[in-house]
Design a protein around this motif. Structure first.
Motif, mmCIF file in Angstrom:
data_model
loop_
_atom_site.group_PDB
_atom_site.id
_atom_site.type_symbol
_atom_site.label_atom_id
_atom_site.label_comp_id
_atom_site.label_asym_id
_atom_site.label_seq_id
_atom_site.Cartn_x
_atom_site.Cartn_y
_atom_site.Cartn_z
ATOM 1 N N GLU A 1 12.497 1.434 -6.645
ATOM 2 C CA GLU A 1 13.759 1.632 -7.346
ATOM 3 C C GLU A 1 14.779 0.552 -7.000
ATOM 4 N N ARG A 2 14.917 0.259 -5.697
ATOM 5 C CA ARG A 2 15.962 -0.661 -5.253
ATOM 6 C C ARG A 2 15.770 -1.006 -3.788
ATOM 7 N N PHE A 3 16.429 -2.084 -3.375
ATOM 8 C CA PHE A 3 16.573 -2.445 -1.970
ATOM 9 C C PHE A 3 18.041 -2.270 -1.591
ATOM 10 N N HIS A 33 25.712 9.240 1.448
ATOM 11 C CA HIS A 33 25.700 8.447 0.223
ATOM 12 C C HIS A 33 24.368 7.759 -0.074
ATOM 13 N N ILE A 34 23.500 7.665 0.919
ATOM 14 C CA ILE A 34 22.209 7.007 0.682
ATOM 15 C C ILE A 34 21.061 7.996 0.840
ATOM 16 N N PHE A 35 20.895 8.543 2.036
ATOM 17 C CA PHE A 35 19.729 9.391 2.289
ATOM 18 C C PHE A 35 19.753 10.666 1.447
ATOM 19 N N GLN A 36 20.888 11.331 1.367
ATOM 20 C CA GLN A 36 20.948 12.599 0.641
ATOM 21 C C GLN A 36 20.942 12.418 -0.877
ATOM 22 N N LYS A 37 21.338 11.247 -1.361
ATOM 23 C CA LYS A 37 21.423 11.025 -2.802
ATOM 24 C C LYS A 37 20.205 10.301 -3.371
ATOM 25 N N THR A 38 19.284 9.903 -2.527
ATOM 26 C CA THR A 38 18.081 9.219 -2.992
ATOM 27 C C THR A 38 17.024 10.242 -3.376
ATOM 28 N N LYS A 39 16.542 10.155 -4.599
ATOM 29 C CA LYS A 39 15.603 11.166 -5.102
ATOM 30 C C LYS A 39 14.189 10.976 -4.568
ATOM 31 N N GLY A 40 13.714 9.760 -4.556
ATOM 32 C CA GLY A 40 12.341 9.497 -4.141
ATOM 33 C C GLY A 40 12.218 9.212 -2.658
ATOM 34 N N PRO A 41 11.019 8.844 -2.213
ATOM 35 C CA PRO A 41 10.802 8.527 -0.803
ATOM 36 C C PRO A 41 11.526 7.247 -0.397
ATOM 37 N N ILE A 42 11.788 7.129 0.903
ATOM 38 C CA ILE A 42 12.513 5.988 1.458
ATOM 39 C C ILE A 42 11.641 5.270 2.472
ATOM 40 N N ILE A 43 11.720 3.958 2.462
ATOM 41 C CA ILE A 43 11.120 3.123 3.498
ATOM 42 C C ILE A 43 12.262 2.468 4.265
ATOM 43 N N ALA A 54 0.820 -1.204 0.000
ATOM 44 C CA ALA A 54 0.000 0.000 0.000
ATOM 45 C C ALA A 54 0.855 1.256 0.000
ATOM 46 N N ILE A 55 1.967 1.235 0.731
ATOM 47 C CA ILE A 55 2.852 2.397 0.782
ATOM 48 C C ILE A 55 3.460 2.671 -0.576
ATOM 49 N N VAL A 56 4.029 1.657 -1.205
ATOM 50 C CA VAL A 56 4.726 1.885 -2.465
ATOM 51 C C VAL A 56 3.747 2.198 -3.590
ATOM 52 N N ALA A 108 9.177 8.197 -12.507
ATOM 53 C CA ALA A 108 10.368 7.385 -12.245
ATOM 54 C C ALA A 108 11.224 7.979 -11.143
ATOM 55 N N ASP A 109 11.259 9.324 -11.052
ATOM 56 C CA ASP A 109 12.069 9.965 -10.028
ATOM 57 C C ASP A 109 11.490 9.778 -8.631
ATOM 58 N N GLU A 110 10.237 9.336 -8.548
ATOM 59 C CA GLU A 110 9.587 9.184 -7.260
ATOM 60 C C GLU A 110 9.456 7.724 -6.847
ATOM 61 N N LYS A 111 10.211 6.854 -7.473
ATOM 62 C CA LYS A 111 10.196 5.465 -7.025
ATOM 63 C C LYS A 111 10.719 5.366 -5.592
ATOM 64 N N VAL A 112 10.234 4.374 -4.877
ATOM 65 C CA VAL A 112 10.613 4.165 -3.484
ATOM 66 C C VAL A 112 11.930 3.396 -3.392
ATOM 67 N N THR A 113 12.781 3.799 -2.454
ATOM 68 C CA THR A 113 13.966 3.030 -2.081
ATOM 69 C C THR A 113 13.714 2.401 -0.718
ATOM 70 N N VAL A 114 13.971 1.109 -0.597
ATOM 71 C CA VAL A 114 13.762 0.391 0.661
ATOM 72 C C VAL A 114 15.117 0.085 1.289
ATOM 73 N N ILE A 115 15.318 0.542 2.523
ATOM 74 C CA ILE A 115 16.548 0.274 3.258
ATOM 75 C C ILE A 115 16.250 -0.783 4.311
ATOM 76 N N ASP A 116 16.919 -1.913 4.190
ATOM 77 C CA ASP A 116 16.710 -3.065 5.066
ATOM 78 C C ASP A 116 17.866 -3.120 6.062
ATOM 79 N N LEU A 117 17.623 -2.611 7.283
ATOM 80 C CA LEU A 117 18.686 -2.511 8.287
ATOM 81 C C LEU A 117 18.966 -3.858 8.938
ATOM 82 N N CYS A 118 20.258 -4.115 9.184
ATOM 83 C CA CYS A 118 20.675 -5.393 9.789
ATOM 84 C C CYS A 118 20.017 -6.541 9.042
#
Length: 273
Positions: free
Chosen positions: A42-44, A110-120, A3-5, A12-22
């Motif tokens: 966009e990517r994991f 390198h990740i948060f500042q360079k990511t164009k779209g929203p992040i999960i 639902a979020i994504v 295309a510039d607003e695709k979601v990037t998912v950051i999977d911690l640990c």
């Protein structure tokens, strides 16, 4: 998460990037790569300190202490095709030790500042103080749209013995209130009976929840600012977003870590709340 994504802009510039911690080897992201719409994600980014630093050299040979990543960068011996190209949504590894401030700065740069779209941010089974670092990432990076946290074991007693005070967002609490000596050693629990720790875990989860910054309730209208309690779920809404703490019984027979915490910045995705 679908639902979020799916609620994100289709540009295309607003695709979601998912950051999977640990992330470990990345099983959660692997499943989601197969399940989520490719035109929305966009990517994991699989973040774990056990990865090697990804480069042309290290993708050829890993050291014994590195986590194997053949399922991401390896080559299928039958097709001679890189597994990297076979995932519907790309999986990238990022070697980071979240407890080191220098690594946190590197992630910001390198990740948060360079990511164009929203992040999960997905923070599932984060041990001890790693949960604090995850909350900080949500609070400090306004382009993080959605945050999911599953706290795991309690912080070790060293923080209490030092007299530490944990600070996240505008909230702070004494380490001695939540620290414990108990831990797992080769899948065997060493410490006091696990159920004895439930009150501390509940307090730990409550403090993590309070530290998530979605704005002050006092700053918004009565219609927008509210806290709802129904015994197993607490929801707090404010001018910048919404957060919830859910109790979902999965662990039984001595297990007690059944708290799941979520937060989202506005605009809110109504279908998940």
């Amino acid at each position: 998460q679908r639902a979020i994504v799916e609620s994100s802009n289709s540009d295309a510039d607003e695709k979601v990037t998912v950051i999977d911690l640990c992330s470990g080897k990345g099983y959660l992201s692997m499943f989601l790569s197969e399940l989520l719409p490719e035109d929305k994600v966009e990517r994991f980014v699989l973040v774990d300190k056990a990865w090697a630093i990804a480069s042309k050299e290290t993708t050829l040979e890993l050291k014994p202490h590195h986590m194997n990543w053949d399922h991401i960068y390896g080559v299928n011996p039958r097709t001679e095709e890189s597994y990297f190209t076979t995932w519907p949504i790309p999986l990238y590894t990022s070697k980071q030790n979240l407890k080191q401030s220098c690594n946190q700065r590197q992630m910001t740069k390198h990740i948060f500042q360079k990511t164009k779209g929203p992040i999960i941010i997905l923070a599932v089974h984060l041990c001890g103080t790693l949960s604090l670092k995850a909350v900080d990432m949500f609070n400090n990076n306004p382009n993080v749209k959605f945050f999911a946290l599953k706290p795991c074991c309690l912080p070790q007693m060293v923080y209490a013995k030092r007299g530490d005070v944990f600070r996240i967002g505008n909230h702070q609490f004494d380490a001695k209130e939540v620290c414990s000596n108990g831990s797992f050693n080769k899948k065997r629990w060493v410490g006091p009976p696990r159920w004895h720790l439930q009150p501390k875990f509940d307090l730990w989860a409550e403090n993590l929840f309070r530290g998530i910054d979605v704005g002050m309730e006092s700053d918004v209208s009565k219609e927008d600012a509210k806290t709802q309690h129904d015994g197993r779920r607490v929801v707090v809404a404010s001018e910048n977003g919404l957060k919830a703490k859910n109790e979902i019984t999965i662990q039984v027979d001595g297990g007690f870590q059944n708290t799941y915490i979520f937060a989202e910045r506005r605009p809110i995705t109504s279908g998940i709340w």
